[in-house]
Design a protein around this motif. Structure first.
Motif, PDB file in Angstrom:
ATOM      1  N   ARG A  25      35.422  38.556  34.796  1.00 28.46           N
ATOM      2  CA  ARG A  25      35.687  39.447  35.934  1.00 28.46           C
ATOM      3  C   ARG A  25      36.756  38.859  36.852  1.00 28.46           C
ATOM      4  O   ARG A  25      37.604  39.581  37.388  1.00 28.46           O
ATOM      5  CB  ARG A  25      34.392  39.716  36.703  1.00 28.46           C
ATOM      6  CG  ARG A  25      33.413  40.599  35.945  1.00 28.46           C
ATOM      7  CD  ARG A  25      32.314  41.137  36.841  1.00 28.46           C
ATOM      8  NE  ARG A  25      31.401  40.121  37.318  1.00 28.46           N
ATOM      9  CZ  ARG A  25      30.292  39.750  36.677  1.00 28.46           C
ATOM     10  NH1 ARG A  25      29.971  40.304  35.514  1.00 28.46           N
ATOM     11  NH2 ARG A  25      29.493  38.829  37.188  1.00 28.46           N
ATOM     12  N   ARG A  63      37.906  44.684  46.874  1.00 32.07           N
ATOM     13  CA  ARG A  63      38.249  45.487  45.693  1.00 32.07           C
ATOM     14  C   ARG A  63      37.552  45.009  44.429  1.00 32.07           C
ATOM     15  O   ARG A  63      37.226  45.809  43.547  1.00 32.07           O
ATOM     16  CB  ARG A  63      39.771  45.435  45.512  1.00 32.07           C
ATOM     17  CG  ARG A  63      40.329  46.308  44.412  1.00 32.07           C
ATOM     18  CD  ARG A  63      41.853  46.287  44.498  1.00 32.07           C
ATOM     19  NE  ARG A  63      42.482  46.581  43.229  1.00 32.07           N
ATOM     20  CZ  ARG A  63      43.737  46.291  42.943  1.00 32.07           C
ATOM     21  NH1 ARG A  63      44.498  45.687  43.844  1.00 32.07           N
ATOM     22  NH2 ARG A  63      44.250  46.597  41.764  1.00 32.07           N
ATOM     23  N   PHE A  64      37.308  43.689  44.347  1.00 30.22           N
ATOM     24  CA  PHE A  64      36.761  43.146  43.107  1.00 30.22           C
ATOM     25  C   PHE A  64      35.420  42.436  43.282  1.00 30.22           C
ATOM     26  O   PHE A  64      34.895  41.874  42.329  1.00 30.22           O
ATOM     27  CB  PHE A  64      37.766  42.165  42.491  1.00 30.22           C
ATOM     28  CG  PHE A  64      39.091  42.785  42.155  1.00 30.22           C
ATOM     29  CD1 PHE A  64      39.232  43.618  41.055  1.00 30.22           C
ATOM     30  CD2 PHE A  64      40.206  42.542  42.952  1.00 30.22           C
ATOM     31  CE1 PHE A  64      40.456  44.186  40.735  1.00 30.22           C
ATOM     32  CE2 PHE A  64      41.429  43.104  42.645  1.00 30.22           C
ATOM     33  CZ  PHE A  64      41.564  43.938  41.540  1.00 30.22           C
ATOM     34  N   ASN A  65      34.858  42.425  44.495  1.00 34.77           N
ATOM     35  CA  ASN A  65      33.547  41.795  44.743  1.00 34.77           C
ATOM     36  C   ASN A  65      33.527  40.310  44.410  1.00 34.77           C
ATOM     37  O   ASN A  65      32.545  39.791  43.878  1.00 34.77           O
ATOM     38  CB  ASN A  65      32.437  42.513  43.971  1.00 34.77           C
ATOM     39  CG  ASN A  65      32.247  43.932  44.421  1.00 34.77           C
ATOM     40  OD1 ASN A  65      32.333  44.230  45.614  1.00 34.77           O
ATOM     41  ND2 ASN A  65      32.001  44.831  43.487  1.00 34.77           N
ATOM     42  N   LEU A  88      40.364  40.400  46.946  1.00 33.10           N
ATOM     43  CA  LEU A  88      39.373  39.972  45.963  1.00 33.10           C
ATOM     44  C   LEU A  88      37.964  40.345  46.403  1.00 33.10           C
ATOM     45  O   LEU A  88      37.122  40.763  45.589  1.00 33.10           O
ATOM     46  CB  LEU A  88      39.466  38.458  45.736  1.00 33.10           C
ATOM     47  CG  LEU A  88      40.719  37.954  45.010  1.00 33.10           C
ATOM     48  CD1 LEU A  88      40.760  36.429  45.010  1.00 33.10           C
ATOM     49  CD2 LEU A  88      40.774  38.479  43.583  1.00 33.10           C
ATOM     50  N   ARG A 129      45.014  42.000  37.263  1.00 35.43           N
ATOM     51  CA  ARG A 129      45.366  43.285  37.890  1.00 35.43           C
ATOM     52  C   ARG A 129      46.273  43.067  39.103  1.00 35.43           C
ATOM     53  O   ARG A 129      47.234  43.805  39.314  1.00 35.43           O
ATOM     54  CB  ARG A 129      44.100  44.033  38.296  1.00 35.43           C
ATOM     55  CG  ARG A 129      43.325  44.609  37.113  1.00 35.43           C
ATOM     56  CD  ARG A 129      42.006  45.245  37.563  1.00 35.43           C
ATOM     57  NE  ARG A 129      41.221  45.665  36.431  1.00 35.43           N
ATOM     58  CZ  ARG A 129      41.327  46.867  35.837  1.00 35.43           C
ATOM     59  NH1 ARG A 129      42.207  47.757  36.308  1.00 35.43           N
ATOM     60  NH2 ARG A 129      40.570  47.181  34.808  1.00 35.43           N
ATOM     61  N   ASP A 136      40.118  39.288  35.084  1.00 33.33           N
ATOM     62  CA  ASP A 136      40.531  40.690  35.169  1.00 33.33           C
ATOM     63  C   ASP A 136      41.117  40.995  36.546  1.00 33.33           C
ATOM     64  O   ASP A 136      42.164  41.652  36.662  1.00 33.33           O
ATOM     65  CB  ASP A 136      39.331  41.594  34.887  1.00 33.33           C
ATOM     66  CG  ASP A 136      39.665  43.066  35.058  1.00 33.33           C
ATOM     67  OD1 ASP A 136      40.380  43.615  34.209  1.00 33.33           O
ATOM     68  OD2 ASP A 136      39.231  43.655  36.069  1.00 33.33           O
ATOM     69  N   ALA A 137      40.445  40.501  37.602  1.00 33.34           N
ATOM     70  CA  ALA A 137      40.922  40.766  38.965  1.00 33.34           C
ATOM     71  C   ALA A 137      42.299  40.139  39.192  1.00 33.34           C
ATOM     72  O   ALA A 137      43.210  40.788  39.728  1.00 33.34           O
ATOM     73  CB  ALA A 137      39.917  40.212  39.976  1.00 33.34           C
TER      74      ALA A 137
END
Length: 656
Positions: free
Chosen positions: A526, A498-500, A495, A533, A529-530
């Motif tokens: 966001r 890859r996803f900040n 997290l 995914r 979404d993370a």
């Protein structure tokens, strides 16, 4: 910058009168100075008024007719609700609102006497219709609530641009500005952070250690906002706030009932005050390794068995959002003349939305500490101490407060407390309503991934507290991650890189998310979404290794303060064969040993070391999971505990 909107609701059941009042007041608002964007609207019934209070976050005040009637079958007029009942319901929903009552001159004494003890800000005669005068009063009242005495004075002083011949050494940033080595820090932080970094050398900014001016004024406004008799600003965090209270109300040897799950500052406060602690084991959700509240039965039993205790301290809400049903506990304490301290570090916003009330103060707590910086718009370390103790000794409190407070406090931090209070009073309800809505959306989205799952109250509650009236703060969201195919450490890393995304905390199979008044729908999207995914990667679930449960509290042999201040000796946790060192058995620990997370002490000063405790600590050291273990000292690479020598023990008085 967007200008504020301040709506004022007029409640009157006579259509012509209502229309005239709303029209006249809006005309006055347009013709007179109106910096807060005041507009007036009208409703005819108490039900409509209460609905508007719940739905309209921009509502700042109400003008309520003292007699509200409704047609009964088209013939007779029936009283909707008494002014007393309506005012009480308004206060229960949103205590920050200003309430004015429209009265007839002939019933003035009766109405005022009835509402004397309620939160009424003033009265207007129905017949006078002095709309400009009414508007001026309402405008002044809302402006008074929106005032930030300390921040305003700090800003005024900065704009004066005085030449500083006093601390701090950077002299309004002059030592940094233009420096080839550190000018980048000046530019990154911004000029005003240095302009406003002042000191007690400026009398017009008052002194935190002996406030008599704008700091005292700001604290008084905060006390009214949070429902306290007195409020004090703390710039060393709630950790220091807890210690100050302990040293104020506890003398060496006096009993204190405390949740073992309390923040480590509470245990440090026990050492500093010299109190004799009676530790209460918290409940444990073993499936998720979550430590919950102390069972109500345990607390009430401790009150009965230790009626000579001076105080009880509990944490509400917990890190995971579990909050006590406080009133029956506090009532029982007060019956036994035991004062109650509530660490509300994670729950300071609760006063400003009915979904979170009652607060600890409303439930009758004597002292409440809040980390304003954790859940409101204050700088880190900015906290508040609220006092409702009828036997409050201000002189002793002030001496202890000053013992812990720097003589050079960060003035921008004090200003942030002033501003955070203003925001909660003016728009806290609206912001918290939005946060709750986002929390609900996030829960639905996470559950829709089919892999991650939000734990609700029933799943979070340990069995032993399921009938204790405990509620969940919905802004704390706990995820079960056990089906995602990652360990919790790997998921956090994924997290982050890859996803900040940075989360609040974790157990071996959960992640905790903290929603605040600063959470936005974009951030929620966001995060969803993370997680979606990650869920769609279709990783097979893997075995997650649970940490051993923290051992039950063992015998406390000496007062923590006495044990802590002994010199002691370092004894290795492992023997020559790398096994748990049995030489530590039945020795008395001199330090607080706390694995983090969860932050619950395994040992406190004065506590006996048992085989179970020893094996637990060695197991943590050997675990593959990186964990902080506060209080362990190292001789080179060899982990040791500081324990009392036999000679030191002979000089101490046993307590158990």
């Amino acid at each position: 910058m967007r200008k504020p909107v301040s709506r004022i609701l007029v409640v009157n059941d006579e259509p012509l009168v209502l229309r005239e009042f709303v029209k006249g007041l809006n005309a006055a608002a347009r013709s007179l100075d109106n910096p807060l964007g005041i507009v007036f609207a009208g409703v005819a019934t108490a039900r409509e008024a209460l609905a508007a209070i719940e739905l309209d976050g921009d509502l700042q005040a109400l003008i309520v007719d003292d007699k509200l009637y409704t047609l009964n079958g088209g013939k007779a007029r029936k009283l909707q609700m008494s002014a007393l009942e309506l005012v009480q319901r308004i206060t229960r929903l949103r205590p920050e609102l200003d309430v004015y009552i429209l009265i007839a001159q002939e019933t003035e004494d009766e109405v005022v006497d009835t509402l004397f003890a309620e939160a009424v800000d003033g009265y207007f005669y129905r017949e006078e219709r002095d709309y400009r005068g009414m508007y001026r009063i309402l405008n002044a009242q809302i402006q008074e609530r929106a005032r930030t005495p300390f921040y305003d004075q700090l800003k005024n002083y900065v704009w004066m641009a005085k030449d500083p011949w006093h601390t701090p050494g950077h002299s309004s940033g002059e030592s940094l500005r233009g420096s080839p080595w550190i000018n980048d820090f000046y530019e990154f932080m911004g000029e005003h952070i240095f302009d406003a970094d002042l000191s007690v050398s400026v009398p017009m900014l008052d002194s935190l250690m002996e406030p008599k001016g704008v700091i005292a004024e700001s604290q008084a406004v905060a006390a009214k906002a949070f429902g306290a008799r007195r409020t004090f600003f703390a710039t060393n965090g709630t950790s220091t706030a807890n210690k100050v209270i302990f040293q104020t109300i506890l003398a060496p040897g006096e009993k204190l009932l405390l949740d073992r799950n309390c923040h480590k500052s509470v245990h440090h406060g026990v050492v500093l005050s010299g109190a004799r602690p009676v530790y209460l084991n918290s409940s444990v959700n073993r499936k998720y390794c979550i430590y919950g509240p102390v069972p109500k039965k345990t607390i009430l039993q401790a009150i009965d068995e230790h009626a000579d205790a001076e105080a009880l301290i509990l944490t509400s809400c917990t890190y995971d959002g579990l909050r006590y049903d406080l009133k029956p506990i506090i009532d029982r304490c007060h019956e036994a003349n035991i004062r109650v301290i509530i660490d509300e570090a994670w729950y300071g916003f609760a006063r400003f939305h009915p979904a979170f009330r009652p607060t600890a103060l409303e439930a009758g707590a004597d002292y409440v500490t809040q980390s304003t910086h954790k859940v409101m718009s204050a700088f880190s370390q900015a906290s508040m101490i609220h006092v409702n103790d009828p036997e409050f000794n201000e002189h002793i409190f002030r001496e202890n407060f000053n013992m812990h407070t720097s003589t050079s406090p960060q003035y921008a931090m004090i200003a942030s407390l002033d501003v955070a209070r203003k925001q909660m009073v003016m728009e806290g309800y609206k912001l918290l309503s939005r946060t709750l809505a986002l929390a609900g959306e996030l829960r639905t989205q996470i559950n829709s991934t089919g892999v991650f799952r939000v734990l609700e109250l029933e799943e979070l509650l340990p069995d032993e507290v399921k009938h204790d009236g405990i509620l969940l703060d919905a802004t704390k969201v706990t995820l079960d991650i056990s089906s995602c195919g990652y360990t919790v450490e790997d998921l956090q890393r994924e997290l982050f890189t890859r996803f900040n995304i940075q989360v609040e905390k974790s157990t071996f199979n959960t992640l905790s998310l903290l929603l605040t008044i600063g959470t936005t729908r974009s951030k929620v999207s966001r995060l969803y979404d993370a997680l979606m995914r990650v869920a769609r990667e279709g990783r097979a679930p893997r075995r997650l290794y649970q940490f051993p449960e923290i051992p039950e509290f063992t015998r406390l042999k000496y007062l923590p303060r006495d044990a802590y201040y002994c010199g002691g000796e370092a004894v290795a946790l492992l023997d020559d064969k790398e096994n748990p060192n049995r030489a530590l058995l039945d020795r008395v620990c001199a330090d607080q040993i706390t694995p983090y997370p969860p932050g619950i002490p395994v040992l406190v000063p004065g506590q006996m070391i048992t085989a179970e405790v020893l094996d637990f600590l060695v197991g943590l050291l050997r675990s593959q999971k990186r964990m902080e273990l506060h209080g362990v000292l190292y001789d080179g690479y060899l982990p040791c505990l500081r324990v009392l020598r036999s000679g030191e023990e002979r000089g101490l008085k046993k307590i158990g």
